[in-house]
Write a protein that holds these residues in place. Structure first.
Motif, PDB file in Angstrom:
ATOM      1  N   HIS A 237       0.814  -0.846  -0.079  1.00  0.00           N
ATOM      2  CA  HIS A 237      -0.177   0.147   0.091  1.00  0.00           C
ATOM      3  C   HIS A 237       0.834   1.292  -0.198  1.00  0.00           C
ATOM      4  O   HIS A 237       0.811   2.880  -0.530  1.00  0.00           O
ATOM      5  CB  HIS A 237      -1.507   0.101   0.975  1.00  0.00           C
ATOM      6  CG  HIS A 237      -1.804  -1.009   1.194  1.00  0.00           C
ATOM      7  ND1 HIS A 237      -2.910  -1.202   0.400  1.00  0.00           N
ATOM      8  CD2 HIS A 237      -2.115  -2.380   1.597  1.00  0.00           C
ATOM      9  CE1 HIS A 237      -3.143  -2.235   0.179  1.00  0.00           C
ATOM     10  NE2 HIS A 237      -3.072  -3.143   1.515  1.00  0.00           N
ATOM     11  N   ALA A 238       2.405   1.064   0.543  1.00  0.00           N
ATOM     12  CA  ALA A 238       2.856   1.971   0.690  1.00  0.00           C
ATOM     13  C   ALA A 238       4.248   2.108   0.405  1.00  0.00           C
ATOM     14  O   ALA A 238       4.970   0.900   0.521  1.00  0.00           O
ATOM     15  CB  ALA A 238       2.749   2.811   1.869  1.00  0.00           C
ATOM     16  N   GLY A 239       5.204   2.739  -0.110  1.00  0.00           N
ATOM     17  CA  GLY A 239       6.499   2.137  -0.976  1.00  0.00           C
ATOM     18  C   GLY A 239       7.141   2.602  -0.139  1.00  0.00           C
ATOM     19  O   GLY A 239       7.244   2.996   0.890  1.00  0.00           O
ATOM     20  N   PRO A 240       8.433   2.076  -0.099  1.00  0.00           N
ATOM     21  CA  PRO A 240       9.714   1.421   1.097  1.00  0.00           C
ATOM     22  C   PRO A 240       9.558   2.891   1.069  1.00  0.00           C
ATOM     23  O   PRO A 240      10.337   2.962   2.716  1.00  0.00           O
ATOM     24  CB  PRO A 240      10.440   0.729   0.379  1.00  0.00           C
ATOM     25  CG  PRO A 240      10.274   0.763  -1.640  1.00  0.00           C
ATOM     26  CD  PRO A 240       8.826   0.847  -0.843  1.00  0.00           C
ATOM     27  N   PHE A 241      10.177   4.098   0.845  1.00  0.00           N
ATOM     28  CA  PHE A 241      10.324   5.264   1.188  1.00  0.00           C
ATOM     29  C   PHE A 241       9.152   6.043   0.924  1.00  0.00           C
ATOM     30  O   PHE A 241      10.328   6.851   2.757  1.00  0.00           O
ATOM     31  CB  PHE A 241      11.087   5.683  -0.486  1.00  0.00           C
ATOM     32  CG  PHE A 241      12.219   5.115  -0.668  1.00  0.00           C
ATOM     33  CD1 PHE A 241      14.031   5.108   0.111  1.00  0.00           C
ATOM     34  CD2 PHE A 241      12.136   4.461  -2.308  1.00  0.00           C
ATOM     35  CE1 PHE A 241      15.134   4.588  -0.872  1.00  0.00           C
ATOM     36  CE2 PHE A 241      13.599   3.825  -2.208  1.00  0.00           C
ATOM     37  CZ  PHE A 241      14.326   3.969  -2.039  1.00  0.00           C
ATOM     38  N   PHE A 242       8.435   5.670   1.927  1.00  0.00           N
ATOM     39  CA  PHE A 242       7.296   6.557   2.078  1.00  0.00           C
ATOM     40  C   PHE A 242       7.279   6.521   3.607  1.00  0.00           C
ATOM     41  O   PHE A 242       6.949   6.448   4.401  1.00  0.00           O
ATOM     42  CB  PHE A 242       5.929   6.355   0.883  1.00  0.00           C
ATOM     43  CG  PHE A 242       5.017   6.898   1.869  1.00  0.00           C
ATOM     44  CD1 PHE A 242       4.079   8.600   1.439  1.00  0.00           C
ATOM     45  CD2 PHE A 242       3.829   6.368   2.961  1.00  0.00           C
ATOM     46  CE1 PHE A 242       3.373   9.062   1.088  1.00  0.00           C
ATOM     47  CE2 PHE A 242       3.327   7.714   2.905  1.00  0.00           C
ATOM     48  CZ  PHE A 242       2.933   8.752   3.004  1.00  0.00           C
ATOM     49  N   VAL A 243       7.234   4.737   3.799  1.00  0.00           N
ATOM     50  CA  VAL A 243       7.407   4.227   4.893  1.00  0.00           C
ATOM     51  C   VAL A 243       8.404   4.546   5.243  1.00  0.00           C
ATOM     52  O   VAL A 243       8.364   4.863   7.161  1.00  0.00           O
ATOM     53  CB  VAL A 243       7.138   2.756   4.864  1.00  0.00           C
ATOM     54  CG1 VAL A 243       6.876   2.361   6.134  1.00  0.00           C
ATOM     55  CG2 VAL A 243       6.241   2.420   4.185  1.00  0.00           C
ATOM     56  N   LEU A 244       9.634   4.743   5.081  1.00  0.00           N
ATOM     57  CA  LEU A 244      10.593   4.874   5.734  1.00  0.00           C
ATOM     58  C   LEU A 244      11.014   7.091   6.268  1.00  0.00           C
ATOM     59  O   LEU A 244      10.976   6.986   7.216  1.00  0.00           O
ATOM     60  CB  LEU A 244      12.149   4.859   5.121  1.00  0.00           C
ATOM     61  CG  LEU A 244      12.233   3.412   4.789  1.00  0.00           C
ATOM     62  CD1 LEU A 244      13.822   3.178   4.155  1.00  0.00           C
ATOM     63  CD2 LEU A 244      13.135   3.284   5.595  1.00  0.00           C
TER      64      LEU A 244
END
Ligand code: COA
Length: 667
Positions: A237-244
C-alpha cells in the motif's frame, strides 16, 4: 507442552495483569500502552521515561486517540474516561515496583536495554513478566544478564501499535514455554494477532521489511526513490521510502542490517546511502510516477527477489510459519497479498527467473533449498489443532472478522476431507479466531460481482454450499463453538454443524436484509426444519435482522451448551463430539408446516419490501419442499432473485461506503 496453533486453546497459566509498566515514552511505548488500556480498562498503567516532556506528550496522545474514537463513535465518553483513569507517567524507576509486567520500548541500544533490565529486576518479583519491544535484537542478547530469564522474552509490535493487530511473540531459548504461550493467549484474547517467531536477529517480519528497504535503496543507482515506490505499490500500500520517511527509519535499517551482516554475512550490509540521507523525496501515497519500462522491470525484479529470498529463508530456517508470514506481511507491513501467495500466483517459472536474476545481482543472499511447491502447500485461513482425538479447526481471517470467502470455504472442506476417514479422528470442532467473532458471514467483497445476474448468483450460493452439503452428509460429528458473533453465512455454517456450543456473550444475526439480499445458503430452510419451535424467532431474524443472543438461543435449543470462557467452550465442544459419536442426526429431509408470516409492520420501511417478499416466499416454498436438497435449491434461487433487485445494489454499495442504505428509495 504442545503448542497449539490457536493461542486460545491453551488455558491461561497466569492471571490477567493488573499493573503494567511501559518503559519508553517515545512513539511506540505510549501506543502499546493505549492498546493495553483500551483492552483492559481496569489496568494500572505506568509510562516510564527519563524525559518528562516525552511523558507529557504521551499522555496528551492518549487523550487525542480517545477523542478521535469518540468523534468516530467507536468509543463512548465513559469508555474514554475508563482508559484515562489509572494511567500515570513517571521519571522515577522506583515506581515500577509492584508491576506484574514490565514492557520495555526504549531506544534500540543493547547496553541501554541491559541497563534498564538490570534496574527493573531489582524492583519486581522474580516471576513478573519482562518483555522487550526490540525489532531486531535477539532476546538471548538483551536478557543475557538477567538473573531470572524464564519470565523474559520479546514481544514485538508494529506501528501504529494501538491499532496494528500484529505482535511477534518470540520463542526465547531461556524463556519458560508457558510464558510464551500465555503471551500468545493474552494478545489473542485482547484483539491482537500474535505470531510465534524464533529468536534470531530481526525475528520474522523485520527480515522482510528491513531487507526490502535495503534493496530498494540499492535500486537508487537506476531509479529515484519516487520511482521505486511507484513500482513497489503493485505489491504494497505504501512504498519503502514513503514508509521510511514516516517512521524515520533510515538509522534503523543501518542498525538492523549491520546486525544481520555481522551474524549472517556481508551481503546483508546496509546501503551506505542510509547514513547520509535524512529523508527521501517521494510522491503522495498511491500516486504513480513515470518509470521507463526497463527500469521498472529491473526494480520490480529486485524487490521481488529480496522479498522471495527472505521468505524462503524464513521458512527454510523455521523462523516462522508460512501462514503467519503471509498474514504478518499483509497486516503488519501493508503488503497487498502475502509474498507466498504472490509466488503462487506468479508461478514457478517466473519465480525461478526472478531468483536467477537476483542471485546474480546479490550473491550470498538466500535462495530456495526445496522444491517450489513445498513452500506453498499450507493452510492460509484455518488453524488446525488436535485435542483428544478431535480436530479443532479455527477460522483465522482477523482482518475481516473471520468472514468466509471461497478459498476459506474450500480449505475447511479440505481439512475435513483429509481427516474424516482417519479412525483416530473422532470428529471436528469449528471455531473462530480471537475474542470477537466466530464468523461475520460470507465475504461481502464477492457480492458486487454477482449483482444483476440471477443465475450466476444462484450458482455462487450453490458453490458456497459445498462445505455445508458435505456437513449434512457426514457421519462423524462436527460441533460449532461460537466464540462471538455468528452472522449471515457464518451462522449458516454453524447451523449445519451437528451441534452448537457458544460463549455466553455470543450472538446470532442474519444481516442480509440490511444489505438488500436474501441469505441463500440454508438460512431460509434449515432453522425451520431443525428447530420448528423457534420458527417465529428465525422469521424475525430473516426479515428484520433481529439479533438472537446466546441465552435465548440456548433456551430455544439452538445452542446445546453455553460456556463462560473460550477454553471451557472448546472443552465442551470436544466432549460433545465424543458424546455424539455414532448418534443419528436430526433429519432435515422432511417438509415442515410453518405459521404464515405476520404482515410487515411500519418499521419494515427500514428494509426492502421486495427482498422481504422474496424471503417470505422462499421460506414458505422451502418448508413445503419434499427434500432438503429441493428446499436448498429454492434458497439459492431466491438469493439469485434478490441479487437482481435495486435494493441489493443499494445495500451492498452502502456497506462499502459505510453508510445507511436507503431502501425507501429502492423499494
Ligand atoms: N465480509 C467482508 N468483510 C467484512 C465482513 C464481511 N462479511 N464483516 C466484517 N468485515 C470487515 C470490515 O469490512 C472491516 O474491514 P476494514 O477494517 O478493512 O474496513 C473489518 O472486517 C472489521 O469490521 P468493522 O465493520 O470495522 O467492525 P465493526 O465492529 O465496526 O462492525 C460488524 C462489525 C459485524 C457489525 C460489521 O463488520 C458488519 O456489519 N459486517 C457485515 C456483516 C454481514 O452483513 N454479514 C453477512 C454477509 S452475508
Amino acid at each position: 507442552m504442545t503448542i497449539t496453533q490457536n493461542p486460545l486453546l491453551q488455558s491461561p497459566a497466569r492471571p490477567m495483569p493488573k499493573r503494567i509498566a511501559v518503559i519508553g515514552a517515545g512513539t511506540i511505548g505510549p501506543d502499546i500502552g493505549y492498546y493495553l488500556k483500551s483492552a483492559l480498562p481496569e489496568l494500572d498503567l505506568l509510562l516510564v521515561d527519563v524525559a518528562q516532556p516525552a511523558i507529557d506528550r504521551a499522555l496528551a496522545r492518549f487523550s487525542e486517540y480517545a477523542n478521535k474514537a469518540i468523534a468516530r463513535r467507536k468509543m463512548t465518553d465513559a469508555e474514554a474516561a475508563a482508559i484515562a483513569r489509572g494511567v500515570r507517567g513517571t521519571t522515577d524507576y522506583a515506581e515500577i515496583r509492584g508491576a506484574d509486567w514490565v514492557l520495555e520500548a526504549a531506544t534500540e541500544d543493547l547496553p541501554l536495554k541491559r541497563k534498564i533490565f538490570a534496574q527493573v529486576e531489582e524492583l519486581v518479583t522474580s516471576d513478573a513478566l519482562i518483555t522487550s519491544n526490540t525489532s531486531s535484537l535477539p532476546s538471548a542478547r538483551i536478557f543475557s544478564e538477567l538473573r531470572h530469564k524464564r519470565r523474559a522474552t520479546v514481544t514485538h509490535f508494529f506501528a501504529p501499535a494501538w491499532r496494528n493487530p500484529v505482535v511477534e511473540v518470540v520463542r526465547a531459548r531461556d524463556a519458560d514455554p508457558a510464558v510464551v504461550d500465555w503471551l500468545r493467549w493474552f494478545f489473542c484474547t485482547t484483539g491482537k494477532v500474535p505470531l510465534l517467531t524464533e529468536d534470531v536477529e530481526c525475528f520474522m517480519l523485520d527480515r522482510v521489511f528491513d531487507n526490502w528497504c535495503n534493496d530498494a535503496a540499492m535500486c537508487l543507482d537506476r531509479a529515484t526513490a519516487a520511482q521505486v515506490d511507484s513500482v513497489a505499490t503493485e505489491f504494497v500500500h505504501a512504498g519503502p521510502f514513503f514508509v521510511l520517511n514516516m517512521a524515520n527509519g533510515n538509522p534503523i535499517i543501518t542498525e538492523t542490517n549491520t546486525l544481520q551482516a555481522e551474524v549472517e554475512g556481508d551481503h546483508y550490509r546496509p546501503a551506505p546511502i542510509f547514513r547520509s540521507v535524512a529523508s527521501w523525496t517521494t510522491s503522495r501515497l498511491g500516486q504513480r510516477v513515470e518509470v521507463p519500462p526497463q527500469v521498472a522491470e529491473a526494480v520490480r525484479d529486485r524487490l521481488l527477489g529480496i522479498l522471495f529470498s527472505q521468505c524462503v529463508d524464513i521458512l527454510d530456517r523455521g523462523i516462522g510459519g508460512a501462514a503467519d508470514l503471509d498474514l504478518g506481511c499483509r497486516l503488519a507491513l501493508g503488503f497487498r497479498q502475502g509474498p507466498l501467495d504472490l509466488m503462487r500466483n506468479l508461478g514457478e517459472r517466473e519465480v525461478r527467473r526472478i531468483f536467477e536474476r537476483f542471485a546474480a545481482e546479490r550473491p550470498g543472499m538466500p535462495t530456495p533449498k526445496r522444491a517450489f511447491v513445498q513452500y506453498l502447500g499450507f493452510e492460509r485461513g484455518v488453524l488446525v489443532d488436535d485435542l483428544d482425538g478431535v480436530k479443532v479447526v479455527t477460522l483465522r481471517r482477523p482482518e475481516a472478522l473471520n468472514a468466509l470467502h471461497d478459498d476459506l470455504n474450500d480449505e475447511i472442506l479440505s481439512v475435513i476431507r483429509r481427516h474424516e476417514s482417519d479412525p483416530l479422528v473422532k470428529g471436528f470442532v469449528l471455531t473462530g479466531y480471537g475474542a470477537r467473532a466466530f464468523c461475520a458471514g460470507a465475504d461481502i467483497g464477492r457480492f458486487p460481482g454477482v449483482l444483476g445476474r440471477a443465475d450466476a448468483a444462484a450458482q455462487y450460493a450453490r458453490d458456497c454450499s459445498r462445505l455445508l452439503v458435505h456437513l449434512d452428509q457426514m457421519e462423524k460429528p462436527v460441533v460449532a463453538a461460537l466464540n462471538g458473533m455468528a452472522l449471515g453465512g457464518g451462522l449458516e455454517l454453524a447451523i449445519r454443524c451437528h451441534a452448537i456450543v457458544a460463549l455466553r456473550d455470543a450472538w446470532l444475526q442474519f444481516p442480509e436484509i440490511t444489505l438488500g439480499i436474501a441469505p441463500g445458503i440454508g438460512a431460509m430452510v434449515v432453522p425451520y426444519r431443525r428447530w420448528p419451535n423457534a420458527a417465529s424467532t428465525f422469521h424475525s431474524m430473516l426479515t428484520r435482522a433481529e439479533r438472537l443472543d446466546a441465552i435465548p438461543a440456548h433456551e430455544l435449543g439452538v445452542f446445546a451448551e453455553l460456556a463462560d470462557d473460550y477454553g471451557s467452550m472448546i472443552a465442551r465442544a470436544v466432549a460433545l463430539v465424543h458424546a455424539l459419536d455414532g448418534k443419528p442426526r436430526t433429519a432435515l429431509d422432511r417438509p415442515v408446516t410453518i405459521a404464515p408470516a405476520a404482515a410487515a409492520g411500519a418499521d419494515q420501511q427500514a428494509f426492502s419490501r421486495e427482498v422481504t417478499s422474496i424471503i417470505e416466499q422462499a421460506v414458505a416454498a422451502a418448508a413445503a419442499a419434499p427434500t432438503l436438497n429441493a428446499a436448498l435449491e429454492i434458497g439459492y434461487a431466491a438469493f439469485g432473485r434478490s441479487a437482481c433487485t435495486a435494493a441489493a445494489r443499494e445495500g451492498i454499495a452502502a456497506f462499502g461506503e459505510r453508510r445507511k442504505p436507503d431502501f425507501a428509495r429502492t423499494g
